[in-house]
Design a protein around this motif. Structure first.
Motif, PDB file in Angstrom:
ATOM      1  N   ASN A   1       0.829  -1.206   0.000  1.00  0.00           N
ATOM      2  CA  ASN A   1       0.000   0.000   0.000  1.00  0.00           C
ATOM      3  C   ASN A   1       0.860   1.251   0.000  1.00  0.00           C
ATOM      4  O   ASN A   1       1.991   1.229   0.469  1.00  0.00           O
ATOM      5  CB  ASN A   1      -0.894   0.021   1.241  1.00  0.00           C
ATOM      6  CG  ASN A   1      -1.807  -1.190   1.283  1.00  0.00           C
ATOM      7  OD1 ASN A   1      -1.529  -2.162   1.987  1.00  0.00           O
ATOM      8  ND2 ASN A   1      -2.846  -1.159   0.490  1.00  0.00           N
ATOM      9  N   ALA A   2       0.300   2.316  -0.545  1.00  0.00           N
ATOM     10  CA  ALA A   2       1.010   3.585  -0.541  1.00  0.00           C
ATOM     11  C   ALA A   2       0.005   4.722  -0.685  1.00  0.00           C
ATOM     12  O   ALA A   2      -1.192   4.482  -0.902  1.00  0.00           O
ATOM     13  CB  ALA A   2       2.031   3.627  -1.684  1.00  0.00           C
ATOM     14  N   GLN A   3       0.501   5.947  -0.552  1.00  0.00           N
ATOM     15  CA  GLN A   3      -0.353   7.137  -0.738  1.00  0.00           C
ATOM     16  C   GLN A   3       0.040   7.917  -1.985  1.00  0.00           C
ATOM     17  O   GLN A   3      -0.778   8.617  -2.561  1.00  0.00           O
ATOM     18  CB  GLN A   3      -0.194   8.085   0.458  1.00  0.00           C
ATOM     19  CG  GLN A   3      -0.696   7.514   1.767  1.00  0.00           C
ATOM     20  CD  GLN A   3      -0.328   8.430   2.927  1.00  0.00           C
ATOM     21  OE1 GLN A   3       0.845   8.754   3.134  1.00  0.00           O
ATOM     22  NE2 GLN A   3      -1.343   8.861   3.680  1.00  0.00           N
ATOM     23  N   ALA A   4       1.310   7.779  -2.366  1.00  0.00           N
ATOM     24  CA  ALA A   4       1.819   8.639  -3.440  1.00  0.00           C
ATOM     25  C   ALA A   4       2.709   7.851  -4.402  1.00  0.00           C
ATOM     26  O   ALA A   4       3.368   6.890  -4.010  1.00  0.00           O
ATOM     27  CB  ALA A   4       2.615   9.790  -2.838  1.00  0.00           C
ATOM     28  N   VAL A   5       2.663   8.301  -5.662  1.00  0.00           N
ATOM     29  CA  VAL A   5       3.502   7.700  -6.702  1.00  0.00           C
ATOM     30  C   VAL A   5       4.131   8.846  -7.492  1.00  0.00           C
ATOM     31  O   VAL A   5       3.421   9.762  -7.913  1.00  0.00           O
ATOM     32  CB  VAL A   5       2.667   6.827  -7.659  1.00  0.00           C
ATOM     33  CG1 VAL A   5       3.554   6.208  -8.737  1.00  0.00           C
ATOM     34  CG2 VAL A   5       1.904   5.745  -6.908  1.00  0.00           C
ATOM     35  N   ALA A   6       5.443   8.787  -7.681  1.00  0.00           N
ATOM     36  CA  ALA A   6       6.103   9.820  -8.477  1.00  0.00           C
ATOM     37  C   ALA A   6       6.627   9.210  -9.772  1.00  0.00           C
ATOM     38  O   ALA A   6       7.040   8.051  -9.802  1.00  0.00           O
ATOM     39  CB  ALA A   6       7.258  10.440  -7.689  1.00  0.00           C
ATOM     40  N   VAL A   7       6.595  10.041 -10.810  1.00  0.00           N
ATOM     41  CA  VAL A   7       6.895   9.575 -12.159  1.00  0.00           C
ATOM     42  C   VAL A   7       7.939  10.480 -12.801  1.00  0.00           C
ATOM     43  O   VAL A   7       7.879  11.705 -12.638  1.00  0.00           O
ATOM     44  CB  VAL A   7       5.592   9.631 -13.002  1.00  0.00           C
ATOM     45  CG1 VAL A   7       5.885   9.336 -14.448  1.00  0.00           C
ATOM     46  CG2 VAL A   7       4.543   8.700 -12.445  1.00  0.00           C
ATOM     47  N   LYS A   8       8.891   9.859 -13.490  1.00  0.00           N
ATOM     48  CA  LYS A   8       9.824  10.652 -14.293  1.00  0.00           C
ATOM     49  C   LYS A   8      10.136   9.898 -15.584  1.00  0.00           C
ATOM     50  O   LYS A   8      10.370   8.686 -15.553  1.00  0.00           O
ATOM     51  CB  LYS A   8      11.112  10.900 -13.504  1.00  0.00           C
ATOM     52  CG  LYS A   8      12.071  11.837 -14.238  1.00  0.00           C
ATOM     53  CD  LYS A   8      13.301  12.099 -13.379  1.00  0.00           C
ATOM     54  CE  LYS A   8      14.312  12.947 -14.130  1.00  0.00           C
ATOM     55  NZ  LYS A   8      13.816  14.292 -14.497  1.00  0.00           N
ATOM     56  N   ASP A   9      10.123  10.604 -16.683  1.00  0.00           N
ATOM     57  CA  ASP A   9      10.433  10.004 -17.991  1.00  0.00           C
ATOM     58  C   ASP A   9       9.646   8.719 -18.233  1.00  0.00           C
ATOM     59  O   ASP A   9      10.189   7.726 -18.732  1.00  0.00           O
ATOM     60  CB  ASP A   9      11.939   9.718 -18.106  1.00  0.00           C
ATOM     61  CG  ASP A   9      12.760  10.992 -18.062  1.00  0.00           C
ATOM     62  OD1 ASP A   9      12.220  12.049 -18.468  1.00  0.00           O
ATOM     63  OD2 ASP A   9      13.922  10.948 -17.606  1.00  0.00           O
ATOM     64  N   GLY A  10       8.396   8.743 -17.844  1.00  0.00           N
ATOM     65  CA  GLY A  10       7.521   7.609 -18.164  1.00  0.00           C
ATOM     66  C   GLY A  10       7.613   6.446 -17.207  1.00  0.00           C
ATOM     67  O   GLY A  10       6.903   5.453 -17.379  1.00  0.00           O
ATOM     68  N   ARG A  11       8.491   6.549 -16.213  1.00  0.00           N
ATOM     69  CA  ARG A  11       8.641   5.431 -15.272  1.00  0.00           C
ATOM     70  C   ARG A  11       8.405   5.881 -13.838  1.00  0.00           C
ATOM     71  O   ARG A  11       8.477   7.078 -13.528  1.00  0.00           O
ATOM     72  CB  ARG A  11      10.037   4.819 -15.399  1.00  0.00           C
ATOM     73  CG  ARG A  11      10.213   4.153 -16.750  1.00  0.00           C
ATOM     74  CD  ARG A  11      11.346   3.157 -16.762  1.00  0.00           C
ATOM     75  NE  ARG A  11      11.420   2.548 -18.072  1.00  0.00           N
ATOM     76  CZ  ARG A  11      11.104   1.270 -18.340  1.00  0.00           C
ATOM     77  NH1 ARG A  11      10.714   0.467 -17.381  1.00  0.00           N
ATOM     78  NH2 ARG A  11      11.181   0.800 -19.568  1.00  0.00           N
ATOM     79  N   ILE A  12       8.124   4.898 -12.998  1.00  0.00           N
ATOM     80  CA  ILE A  12       7.880   5.181 -11.586  1.00  0.00           C
ATOM     81  C   ILE A  12       9.228   5.366 -10.881  1.00  0.00           C
ATOM     82  O   ILE A  12      10.123   4.521 -11.011  1.00  0.00           O
ATOM     83  CB  ILE A  12       7.084   4.025 -10.950  1.00  0.00           C
ATOM     84  CG1 ILE A  12       5.701   3.941 -11.605  1.00  0.00           C
ATOM     85  CG2 ILE A  12       6.978   4.207  -9.438  1.00  0.00           C
ATOM     86  CD1 ILE A  12       4.951   2.650 -11.332  1.00  0.00           C
ATOM     87  N   VAL A  13       9.376   6.500 -10.180  1.00  0.00           N
ATOM     88  CA  VAL A  13      10.641   6.746  -9.477  1.00  0.00           C
ATOM     89  C   VAL A  13      10.466   6.729  -7.965  1.00  0.00           C
ATOM     90  O   VAL A  13      11.448   6.718  -7.220  1.00  0.00           O
ATOM     91  CB  VAL A  13      11.296   8.085  -9.917  1.00  0.00           C
ATOM     92  CG1 VAL A  13      11.749   7.997 -11.357  1.00  0.00           C
ATOM     93  CG2 VAL A  13      10.349   9.262  -9.711  1.00  0.00           C
ATOM     94  N   PHE A  14       9.215   6.734  -7.515  1.00  0.00           N
ATOM     95  CA  PHE A  14       8.986   6.701  -6.068  1.00  0.00           C
ATOM     96  C   PHE A  14       7.601   6.146  -5.784  1.00  0.00           C
ATOM     97  O   PHE A  14       6.637   6.459  -6.479  1.00  0.00           O
ATOM     98  CB  PHE A  14       9.103   8.118  -5.477  1.00  0.00           C
ATOM     99  CG  PHE A  14       8.728   8.171  -4.021  1.00  0.00           C
ATOM    100  CD1 PHE A  14       9.694   7.975  -3.036  1.00  0.00           C
ATOM    101  CD2 PHE A  14       7.401   8.376  -3.629  1.00  0.00           C
ATOM    102  CE1 PHE A  14       9.328   7.993  -1.686  1.00  0.00           C
ATOM    103  CE2 PHE A  14       7.047   8.388  -2.293  1.00  0.00           C
ATOM    104  CZ  PHE A  14       8.009   8.197  -1.319  1.00  0.00           C
ATOM    105  N   VAL A  15       7.511   5.325  -4.718  1.00  0.00           N
ATOM    106  CA  VAL A  15       6.221   4.846  -4.223  1.00  0.00           C
ATOM    107  C   VAL A  15       6.288   4.953  -2.712  1.00  0.00           C
ATOM    108  O   VAL A  15       7.232   4.434  -2.101  1.00  0.00           O
ATOM    109  CB  VAL A  15       5.978   3.367  -4.618  1.00  0.00           C
ATOM    110  CG1 VAL A  15       4.608   2.894  -4.136  1.00  0.00           C
ATOM    111  CG2 VAL A  15       6.116   3.169  -6.123  1.00  0.00           C
ATOM    112  N   GLY A  16       5.347   5.638  -2.082  1.00  0.00           N
ATOM    113  CA  GLY A  16       5.426   5.740  -0.619  1.00  0.00           C
ATOM    114  C   GLY A  16       4.380   6.677  -0.055  1.00  0.00           C
ATOM    115  O   GLY A  16       3.273   6.784  -0.592  1.00  0.00           O
ATOM    116  N   SER A  17       4.767   7.405   1.004  1.00  0.00           N
ATOM    117  CA  SER A  17       3.800   8.243   1.714  1.00  0.00           C
ATOM    118  C   SER A  17       3.733   9.647   1.115  1.00  0.00           C
ATOM    119  O   SER A  17       4.635  10.068   0.388  1.00  0.00           O
ATOM    120  CB  SER A  17       4.191   8.346   3.189  1.00  0.00           C
ATOM    121  OG  SER A  17       5.390   9.093   3.299  1.00  0.00           O
ATOM    122  N   ASN A  18       2.665  10.383   1.477  1.00  0.00           N
ATOM    123  CA  ASN A  18       2.526  11.777   1.043  1.00  0.00           C
ATOM    124  C   ASN A  18       3.712  12.615   1.521  1.00  0.00           C
ATOM    125  O   ASN A  18       4.138  13.539   0.833  1.00  0.00           O
ATOM    126  CB  ASN A  18       1.240  12.378   1.618  1.00  0.00           C
ATOM    127  CG  ASN A  18       0.009  11.811   0.956  1.00  0.00           C
ATOM    128  OD1 ASN A  18       0.049  11.396  -0.203  1.00  0.00           O
ATOM    129  ND2 ASN A  18      -1.092  11.771   1.684  1.00  0.00           N
TER     130      ASN A  18
END
Ligand SMILES: [Zn+2]
Length: 572
Positions: free
Chosen positions: A43-60
């Motif tokens: 589970n997570a709250q936030a997902v960050a994206v760069k250049d079409g790929r996921i670079v972070f999955v975690g909390s706000n």
């Protein structure tokens, strides 16, 4: 020396205080209820994206580390996020055409059906063909096929040809049959049937499976502009439903060329994993030229041959080991084993995937036999790809003796949960209680160790991801009905249902390293939903809809005006 300078220069650059330029995300999605399908971080709250790929999955809180002034912040307002959904069995052009032509979906009775057709006939020019699809008689009273006589009443002169929702049958009026030269003397083609009146021997208008082409070949072909329009409409419709990838269950090379052109022009964002029909010229060309994999930034792959091995249960064309319980036929096979087997051997040598439509228990047994023989004939060291991940599409009615063979052979059942809840109204009568034991046996297959890929078979079914998810976990129709002998124990958990449309669908396409879960490094495909499908009561799942579709980090669909949080709360 030069190398040393370069190396130290590179080291220097990486410690220069350019503030997080390489780290800062293009987009951050936050305030979500994220189900990642990654067991080490479910589970997570936030997902960050760069250049079409996921670079972070975690909390706000933690996601702020990858934000910068240029990062686009997307507040999900509590909405639910799952890995970008994949439909493992889809007919893209059919979906587009359904939107563009006479759509007979939902025709509630014969009268309703005829009224809709008549409205179209009234607009047609003299002699113009009236075509459409999507009708299904299962819920009509009585549940019998429409006939040429029904259609002749509303269209005495325009030829009419209307496909049943499953694509395995169509009804034609007398004008259409006449153009095709079909009369009481016309014999059934291989793999098809012309239904005839028991007393007079005259065709009644219904044509099953391969017999459909006797009429269809006389219908003026869609222009290439029409087909292009159908593709683009189908793509747009798919994205709005929340699909990030569709696995297209059969196509021709001219269609492959069209997809490539549209990708080149930037007109398609949807990912397409495409099969071409075989045996025949399309499969031959794929075997000769080899696959196309991950073209257009991981959006387009052609590496699969699709065989259509039998008909469908609804039209009694599915090939059964024993006759149907409600009719004196056992269905039929549509391809010859002698043509399939050499193609299978070649496919193993060339690293080509094979997927075979098999609905009846006879079709399933024989294709497993053929797969098994090919896997023996061409051992691992002679294959281009050791584990070829061959699939059986539908795998609908399976003799209990054959159920364990799927996992033993490493064959992937590619199944459509909505078929079970559509068929449950007529399948008991058609198959009898005994044969229902191996029908739509999702859970048994999963427990035996299979990866089960989930799909909708749209436009055969609606193609709504949430109807599929609901059907898989509820195994009841949309009103909550389930019939006697319907084996509720074959329903799957919500976790597994989610995998069927994400990670397992990716596996069935050799893509599990790139997609199928929300993990750092994977392609940034996300589907944002209006309700928490892992928690809400079962009955609310079909009312859940897609709020946002993200492919490769780009928001390609945004339901927009409604605030996601409010929508989720009201459960609309
Ligand atoms: Zn299909």
């Amino acid at each position: 020396m030069r190398n040393i300078i370069l190396a130290s220069l590179c080291g220097l650059i990486s410690i220069l205080p350019v503030p997080n330029q390489s780290q800062s995300a293009d987009t951050v999605f936050y305030n979500g209820t994220v189900y990642t399908v990654n067991p080490s971080q479910p589970n997570a709250q936030a997902v960050a994206v760069k250049d079409g790929r996921i670079v972070f999955v975690g909390s706000n809180e933690a996601v702020k580390a990858v934000e910068s002034k240029t990062t686009r912040l997307v507040d999900l307002k509590g909405a639910t996020v799952v890995p970008g959904l994949t439909d493992s069995h889809y007919h893209l052009i059919g979906v587009g055409e359904r939107e563009l032509t006479l759509n007979l979906e939902g025709a509630a009775s014969l009268d309703d059906f005829l009224a809709r057709v008549k409205a179209r006939v009234d607009q047609a020019r003299p002699g113009e063909w009236v075509t459409g699809r999507g009708w299904i008689e299962t819920f009509w009273k009585p549940p019998v096929f429409p006939t040429r006589a029904d259609l002749d009443k509303i269209s005495p002169s325009n030829p009419v040809f209307l496909g049943r929702a499953d694509g395995h049958g169509a009804v034609a009026n007398s004008a259409a049959l006449k153009i095709a030269g079909i009369d009481k003397n016309t014999r059934d083609p291989f793999g098809g049937q012309i239904l005839k009146d028991k007393n007079t021997g005259e065709p009644v208008g219904m044509l099953l499976d391969n017999a459909q082409s006797l009429v269809a070949k006389h219908i003026p072909a869609d222009s290439s502009a029409d087909i292009e329009k159908a593709v683009l409409v189908g793509v747009q419709h798919s994205i709005q439903l929340g699909w990030c990838e569709i696995q297209n269950a059969g196509s021709t090379y001219p269609e492959v060329e069209l997809y490539k052109k549209l990708y080149e022009q930037g007109k398609i964002k949807l990912r397409i994993y495409n099969a071409v029909y075989g045996p025949g010229p399309n499969a031959d060309r794929l075997l000769r030229e080899g696959p196309t994999i991950d073209a257009f930034d991981h959006r387009f792959t052609v590496r699969t041959i699709k065989i259509v091995f039998d008909g469908a249960l609804g039209s009694r064309g599915a090939a059964l080991l024993e006759p149907y319980s409600d009719y004196n036929t056992s269905g039929f096979l549509r391809e010859k084993e002698s043509e399939i087997s050499p193609m299978l051997d070649k496919a193993l040598r060339q690293g080509i995937q094979v997927e075979t439509h098999a609905i009846g228990d006879r079709a399933n047994r024989i294709i497993l036999d053929l797969y098994e023989r090919a896997l023996k004939d061409v051992p691992g060291d002679q294959r281009k790809i050791g584990d070829p991940r061959w699939r059986v599409e539908h795998a609908q009615i399976i003799s209990p003796a054959d159920l364990p063979r799927f996992s033993a052979l490493g064959i992937i059942p590619s199944m459509q949960p909505s078929h079970a809840i559509s068929d449950l109204h007529f399948a008991p009568a058609r198959l009898g209680m005994e044969r229902l034991k191996g029908a739509y046996a999702w859970e048994t297959l999963i427990r035996s160790g299979c990866i089960v890929a989930g799909g909708s078979d749209a436009p055969v079914e609606r193609g709504e991801p949430m109807i599929e998810f609901y059907a898989a976990v509820a195994r009841k129709d949309l009103k909550g009905y389930t019939g006697e002998g319907w084996h509720p124990e074959e329903a799957v958990s919500r976790e597994d249902a989610l995998k069927m449309f994400t990670l397992w669908a990716a596996y069935a396409a050799f893509q599990e390293k790139e997609k199928g879960s929300i993990e750092v490094g994977k392609l940034a495909d996300l589907t944002v939903l209006s309700a928490d499908i892992m928690k809400i009561p079962e009955s609310e799942i079909p009312r859940t809809h897609c709020l946002m579709t993200v492919i490769g980090g780009e928001i390609v669909f945004d339901a927009g005006h409604s605030a996601p949080g409010q929508t989720a709360a009201s459960g609309t």
